[in-house]
Design a protein around this motif. Structure first.
Motif, mmCIF file in Angstrom:
data_model
loop_
_atom_site.group_PDB
_atom_site.id
_atom_site.type_symbol
_atom_site.label_atom_id
_atom_site.label_comp_id
_atom_site.label_asym_id
_atom_site.label_seq_id
_atom_site.Cartn_x
_atom_site.Cartn_y
_atom_site.Cartn_z
ATOM 1 N N LEU A 8 0.836 -1.206 0.000
ATOM 2 C CA LEU A 8 0.000 0.000 0.000
ATOM 3 C C LEU A 8 0.872 1.258 0.000
ATOM 4 C CD1 LEU A 8 -2.849 -0.967 2.506
ATOM 5 C CD2 LEU A 8 -3.061 -0.593 0.039
ATOM 6 N N SER A 9 1.972 1.191 0.739
ATOM 7 C CA SER A 9 2.916 2.310 0.762
ATOM 8 C C SER A 9 3.432 2.596 -0.644
ATOM 9 C CB SER A 9 4.083 1.993 1.699
ATOM 10 O OG SER A 9 5.093 2.974 1.598
ATOM 11 N N ALA A 10 3.770 1.535 -1.370
ATOM 12 C CA ALA A 10 4.272 1.686 -2.737
ATOM 13 C C ALA A 10 3.220 2.318 -3.644
ATOM 14 C CB ALA A 10 4.687 0.323 -3.286
ATOM 15 N N PHE A 11 1.972 1.891 -3.498
ATOM 16 C CA PHE A 11 0.895 2.423 -4.334
ATOM 17 C C PHE A 11 0.716 3.918 -4.117
ATOM 18 C CE2 PHE A 11 -3.620 3.580 -4.765
ATOM 19 C CZ PHE A 11 -3.792 3.344 -6.115
ATOM 20 N N PHE A 12 0.609 4.322 -2.844
ATOM 21 C CA PHE A 12 0.408 5.738 -2.544
ATOM 22 C C PHE A 12 1.621 6.579 -2.940
ATOM 23 C CE2 PHE A 12 -2.678 4.062 0.726
ATOM 24 C CZ PHE A 12 -3.814 4.585 0.118
ATOM 25 N N ALA A 13 2.825 6.029 -2.753
ATOM 26 C CA ALA A 13 4.048 6.755 -3.126
ATOM 27 C C ALA A 13 4.115 6.956 -4.633
ATOM 28 C CB ALA A 13 5.280 5.998 -2.636
ATOM 29 N N SER A 227 1.063 7.003 2.489
ATOM 30 C CA SER A 227 2.207 6.142 2.194
ATOM 31 C C SER A 227 3.092 5.983 3.421
ATOM 32 C CB SER A 227 3.011 6.731 1.027
ATOM 33 O OG SER A 227 4.166 5.957 0.769
ATOM 34 N N TRP A 228 3.360 7.076 4.101
ATOM 35 C CA TRP A 228 4.225 7.027 5.281
ATOM 36 C C TRP A 228 3.646 6.176 6.398
ATOM 37 C CZ3 TRP A 228 6.644 12.446 6.585
ATOM 38 C CH2 TRP A 228 7.634 12.716 5.638
ATOM 39 N N LEU A 229 2.344 6.337 6.656
ATOM 40 C CA LEU A 229 1.711 5.571 7.732
ATOM 41 C C LEU A 229 1.831 4.076 7.454
ATOM 42 C CD1 LEU A 229 -1.470 7.749 8.307
ATOM 43 C CD2 LEU A 229 0.497 7.538 9.827
ATOM 44 N N CYS A 230 1.636 3.690 6.211
ATOM 45 C CA CYS A 230 1.777 2.279 5.831
ATOM 46 C C CYS A 230 3.241 1.842 5.904
ATOM 47 C CB CYS A 230 1.245 2.057 4.415
ATOM 48 S SG CYS A 230 -0.515 2.353 4.207
ATOM 49 N N TYR A 231 4.130 2.712 5.416
ATOM 50 C CA TYR A 231 5.557 2.386 5.334
ATOM 51 C C TYR A 231 6.183 2.174 6.709
ATOM 52 C CZ TYR A 231 10.507 2.960 4.136
ATOM 53 O OH TYR A 231 11.858 2.783 3.993
#
Length: 288
Positions: A8-13, A227-231
């Motif tokens: 999910l982090s990758a998707f939002f980034a 992205s950060w919250l997921c990362y």
């Protein structure tokens, strides 16, 4: 769960890079960085209060706080370089060079955190990933929109600071809720970003930012926050040398959108480089 959060982090980034590019067509990159950090900070603290993560803020140790601050400073430096590179180079060019931070992070994680399980997968995956990055960068040196190669210097610095960010954050969020850690780091980045704006005397340009670009800057801030919250959840609960490469798969999202939105053309060699980057990431994931 941590692998899902890394995806999910990758998707939002990936979406962030596209939205940010749309927001800095006329807006100065330093101004854009400072403005979007405000959005990220608000987003981060809303999540903290919504989840009750701030209840243990008083229990944060000095060591953790120090490394969170250092991580925030590294992120701020990475952002300033990244968005400067985006403002003068092709999206695919900048993102490709920026993703080279993955190689450095994997090697540092193996050395510093002793993440040596399934080491052969990680080493081979890193080699394949490096080959893919090389092919992507090679193309950019001949097709970048800028008249010089200044963008590659900024993108390379962005990669170095990004690598330091992940390592410092891993140390800083030990025993701390990842949402709270993200909010603290973002506060540091906000101070740093606006200091740069003030020192360069650019604060007067804030009023001249167009409404359309302000919307795109704000949206990029929201996706960055997500992205950060997921990362950092993934970083805290997973294996750094696996989380970071998965997160860097955001380049796939960015490349696809850049082709659709900005009509950037890709050669067979570049598609091959992208394929190798994906294969290298999969090998690193198997190392989990």
């Amino acid at each position: 769960m941590w692998i899902m959060m890394a995806v999910l982090s990758a998707f939002f980034a990936g979406i962030t890079a596209i939205l940010a590019k749309c927001g800095i067509k006329r807006t100065d990159s330093d101004i854009a960085t400072a403005l979007r950090t405000i959005v990220v900070l608000i987003f981060a603290w809303v999540i903290v209060f919504a989840t009750g993560s701030g209840e243990n803020a008083a229990d944060i140790g000095m060591k953790s706080l120090l490394f969170l601050i250092l991580s925030g400073l590294a992120t701020g430096a990475s952002w300033l370089c990244y968005f400067k590179a985006l403002s003068i180079g092709d999206v695919n060019a900048v993102v490709s060079v920026d993703k080279s931070s993955t190689v450095l992070v994997v090697l540092l994680a193996i050395i510093l955190f002793n993440e040596t399980e399934n080491l052969s997968y990680k080493l081979v995956g890193t080699a394949v990933l490096s080959a893919g990055i090389y092919l992507m960068i090679e193309k950019k040196q001949t097709t970048a929109a800028a008249s010089s190669n200044r963008w590659i210097v900024y993108a390379a610095l962005s990669a170095v600071f990004a690598a330091l960010t992940s390592i410092l954050a891993k140390i800083g969020i030990t025993g701390i809720d990842s949402n709270l850690a993200t909010a603290i780091r973002t506060g540091v980045i906000l101070v740093m970003a606006w200091l740069v704006v003030v020192v360069k005397g650019k604060q007067s340009q804030v009023k001249t930012t167009s409404r359309k670009e302000l919307i795109f800057i704000s949206l990029s801030g929201i996706t960055t926050g997500a992205s950060w919250l997921c990362y950092y959840y993934a970083i805290q609960n997973g294996i750094v040398s696996v989380v970071v490469p998965i997160d860097k798969l955001s380049i796939v999202v960015t490349v696809l959108f850049s082709c659709l939105v900005f009509k950037e053309k890709l050669t067979v060699k570049v598609w091959a480089g992208l394929f190798l980057m994906v294969c290298g990431t999969v090998l690193l994931s198997l190392g989990a």
